[in-house]
Design an enzyme around this catalytic site. Structure first.
Site, PDB file in Angstrom:
ATOM      1  N   ARG A 125       0.825  -1.204   0.000  1.00  0.00           N
ATOM      2  CA  ARG A 125       0.000   0.000   0.000  1.00  0.00           C
ATOM      3  C   ARG A 125       0.862   1.258   0.000  1.00  0.00           C
ATOM      4  O   ARG A 125       1.938   1.296   0.597  1.00  0.00           O
ATOM      5  CB  ARG A 125      -0.957  -0.013   1.196  1.00  0.00           C
ATOM      6  CG  ARG A 125      -1.908  -1.180   1.134  1.00  0.00           C
ATOM      7  CD  ARG A 125      -2.855  -1.231   2.307  1.00  0.00           C
ATOM      8  NE  ARG A 125      -3.758  -0.081   2.313  1.00  0.00           N
ATOM      9  CZ  ARG A 125      -4.679   0.115   3.256  1.00  0.00           C
ATOM     10  NH1 ARG A 125      -4.791  -0.744   4.253  1.00  0.00           N
ATOM     11  NH2 ARG A 125      -5.475   1.166   3.202  1.00  0.00           N
ATOM     12  N   ASP A 132     -15.205   2.501   2.980  1.00  0.00           N
ATOM     13  CA  ASP A 132     -15.032   1.093   3.331  1.00  0.00           C
ATOM     14  C   ASP A 132     -16.285   0.261   3.076  1.00  0.00           C
ATOM     15  O   ASP A 132     -16.236  -0.974   3.170  1.00  0.00           O
ATOM     16  CB  ASP A 132     -14.647   0.965   4.807  1.00  0.00           C
ATOM     17  CG  ASP A 132     -13.209   1.369   5.069  1.00  0.00           C
ATOM     18  OD1 ASP A 132     -12.384   1.231   4.154  1.00  0.00           O
ATOM     19  OD2 ASP A 132     -12.916   1.816   6.187  1.00  0.00           O
ATOM     20  N   LYS A 142      -6.801   0.211  -1.174  1.00  0.00           N
ATOM     21  CA  LYS A 142      -7.170  -0.255   0.155  1.00  0.00           C
ATOM     22  C   LYS A 142      -6.428  -1.572   0.426  1.00  0.00           C
ATOM     23  O   LYS A 142      -5.374  -1.822  -0.157  1.00  0.00           O
ATOM     24  CB  LYS A 142      -8.688  -0.416   0.251  1.00  0.00           C
ATOM     25  CG  LYS A 142      -9.471   0.861  -0.022  1.00  0.00           C
ATOM     26  CD  LYS A 142      -9.181   1.974   0.976  1.00  0.00           C
ATOM     27  CE  LYS A 142      -9.877   1.766   2.287  1.00  0.00           C
ATOM     28  NZ  LYS A 142      -9.673   2.895   3.243  1.00  0.00           N
ATOM     29  N   ARG A 178      -9.927  -3.048  -4.209  1.00  0.00           N
ATOM     30  CA  ARG A 178     -11.300  -3.462  -3.922  1.00  0.00           C
ATOM     31  C   ARG A 178     -12.228  -3.286  -5.117  1.00  0.00           C
ATOM     32  O   ARG A 178     -13.190  -4.036  -5.272  1.00  0.00           O
ATOM     33  CB  ARG A 178     -11.834  -2.696  -2.710  1.00  0.00           C
ATOM     34  CG  ARG A 178     -11.298  -3.224  -1.397  1.00  0.00           C
ATOM     35  CD  ARG A 178     -11.896  -2.521  -0.205  1.00  0.00           C
ATOM     36  NE  ARG A 178     -11.381  -3.112   1.029  1.00  0.00           N
ATOM     37  CZ  ARG A 178     -11.395  -2.514   2.204  1.00  0.00           C
ATOM     38  NH1 ARG A 178     -11.898  -1.291   2.310  1.00  0.00           N
ATOM     39  NH2 ARG A 178     -10.920  -3.121   3.271  1.00  0.00           N
TER      40      ARG A 178
END
Length: 447
Positions: A128, A326, A353, A357
């Site tokens: 990340r 989220d 993320k 995602r």
């Protein structure tokens, strides 16, 4: 760190769900309560701390930095802080597990201390991007050594000579905002972060609770300027952690999708910058009642009564993304059961993320027989038919807890069971997820 052993899980269709529960404590608030307590003077008492792996890693990191953080026999956590500027150089590497929030916030916190701190994480976290926090913190005076692209493992060479400045966020990110503010906390003068879109304000609310001076000003262009006055004396406080709205999203959507269901979710955080999912589901026709609204230590909460029913497709505007970033995976699952087309705009941040995602959700839905499109503008379009999708697939999770939980919820209503290749990482945010869901009537078990 060693990876947990893969735990494939299978979810089969169920009847109506019913029950009352309190999902685990808010992860964002739990991380911050440990960190802020560690740089406060005196004792911070934390009720309802999320005891998932991510937060336990943060507690271990604060102990390594010289604070005391322990769970009592009564389930209450107590943190005795080292005082602002009092963090000590850790003897080993701080392993932040799967948590980008913990890593980015703690990098900002130690940057204004004259210590060298090494950070690492699991196979997901080391992919990340950290340049988004490195860039502003370097301008404040800290130094970094990292892998290409600013990725973990990395070393933070902090200094007690950091300088305040004003930073305009290039992307809407509460984590980056918080990292800069936390560096500014131990920096003489006023540090300001300008955000074009409002992001989660848990850092601002909690810093005020501990005694810091934090102001928010609306600028002429509509942006928000959030400022912290450096070097206050923070005093230990009592904190009540609300139930995590991101975790509550899973039993909430599960109940919406099963006709005849009625579930009561207690003490759910209702911070206005976290309620985008509720706004969207209400637009889709969801039956959600908000009862017993009140405040817990500065954070609004409510009990949510959820009843099953039909949903319709909607367009979700891009400016809603920061308040529900989220929750898009579980919203996409809800959209796959809805009548009509749901378009979700402005999802670029989903690509960085715990996994990509956006790609993972689209692939999983496609495997389950749902027609989807990913736009060049990072949008996601889900074509619902008003009927349960086929299911019958094994979905890859890429070590992402929210992908795993979303598709297990999906399997509760599809024509055929849905399997996820690994549910081990669910414990990072929602320990006991399977037990909780099965207690409502789900049929989730080992694959």
């Amino acid at each position: 760190m060693s990876l947990p052993q893969a735990r494939p899980l299978r979810s089969a269709a169920t009847g109506a769900l019913s029950g009352t529960l309190r999902v685990p404590g808010d992860k964002s608030i739990s991380h911050r309560s440990l960190m802020f307590g560690a740089v406060a003077v005196g004792e911070t008492v934390i009720h309802g701390l999320l005891e998932g792996e991510d937060v336990l890693n943060t507690a271990a990191a604060m102990r390594a930095l010289g604070a005391q953080a322990e769970r009592g026999a009564d389930g209450v956590w107590r943190v005795r802080g080292a005082g602002l500027g009092g963090l000590a150089e850790p003897a080993g590497v701080l392993d932040m597990g799967n948590s980008g929030t913990a890593a980015r916030l703690l990098i900002g916190l130690v940057a204004s201390h004259p210590i060298t701190t090494f950070f690492t994480g699991d196979a997901s976290l080391v992919k990340r991007p950290m340049m988004r926090v490195i860039t502003p913190l370097e301008r404040m005076g800290a130094s970094f050594v990292s892998r290409a692209g600013g990725r973990l493992p990395l070393a933070v060479v902090g200094t007690d000579q950091t300088v305040p400045f004003t930073y305009r966020l290039p992307v809407a990110s509460a984590q980056v905002k918080s990292a800069v503010l936390l560096c500014g906390l131990n920096t003489a003068g006023v540090t300001t972060v300008i955000e074009s879109e409002p992001t989660r304000d848990h850092t601002e609310l909690m810093l005020r609770h501990f005694g810091a001076t934090v102001t928010t000003e609306r600028l002429e262009d509509g942006a928000l300027a959030v400022s912290v006055t450096g070097q206050p004396e923070l005093t230990g406080r009592e904190i009540f952690v609300p139930a995590d709205p991101s975790s509550a999203a899973f039993p909430l959507v599960a109940a919406l999708l099963r006709p005849g269901s009625e579930v009561l979710l207690r003490d759910v955080g209702m911070n206005p910058r976290r309620t985008g999912l509720y706004d969207t589901l209400l637009e889709m026709g969801a039956d959600i009642g908000f009862e017993n609204r009140r405040n817990l230590a500065g954070e609004p909460v409510a009990d949510l009564r959820v009843r099953g029913g039909e949903l319709k497709g909607v367009v979700v505007p891009p400016d809603r993304a920061p308040s529900m970033i989220d929750e898009y995976p579980i919203l996409a699952v809800a959209a796959s059961f809805a009548q009509g087309t749901t378009v979700m705009l402005g999802l670029k941040e989903l690509r960085v993320k715990e996994s990509d995602r956006l790609a993972m959700v689209a692939e999983g839905l496609t495997r389950c027989g749902v027609r989807v499109e990913v736009g060049a503008d990072d949008s996601l379009t889900v074509y619902g038919t008003g009927r349960p999708p086929q299911g019958g697939a094994t979905v890859a999770t890429a070590m992402d807890h929210r992908i795993a939980m979303s598709f297990l919820v999906m399997g509760m209503g599809t024509a055929e069971p849905v399997q996820v290749d690994d549910g081990a990482f669910i414990d990072t945010s929602f320990p006991g997820f399977t037990t909780v869901m099965n207690g409502l009537g789900a049929r989730i078990g080992a694959a």
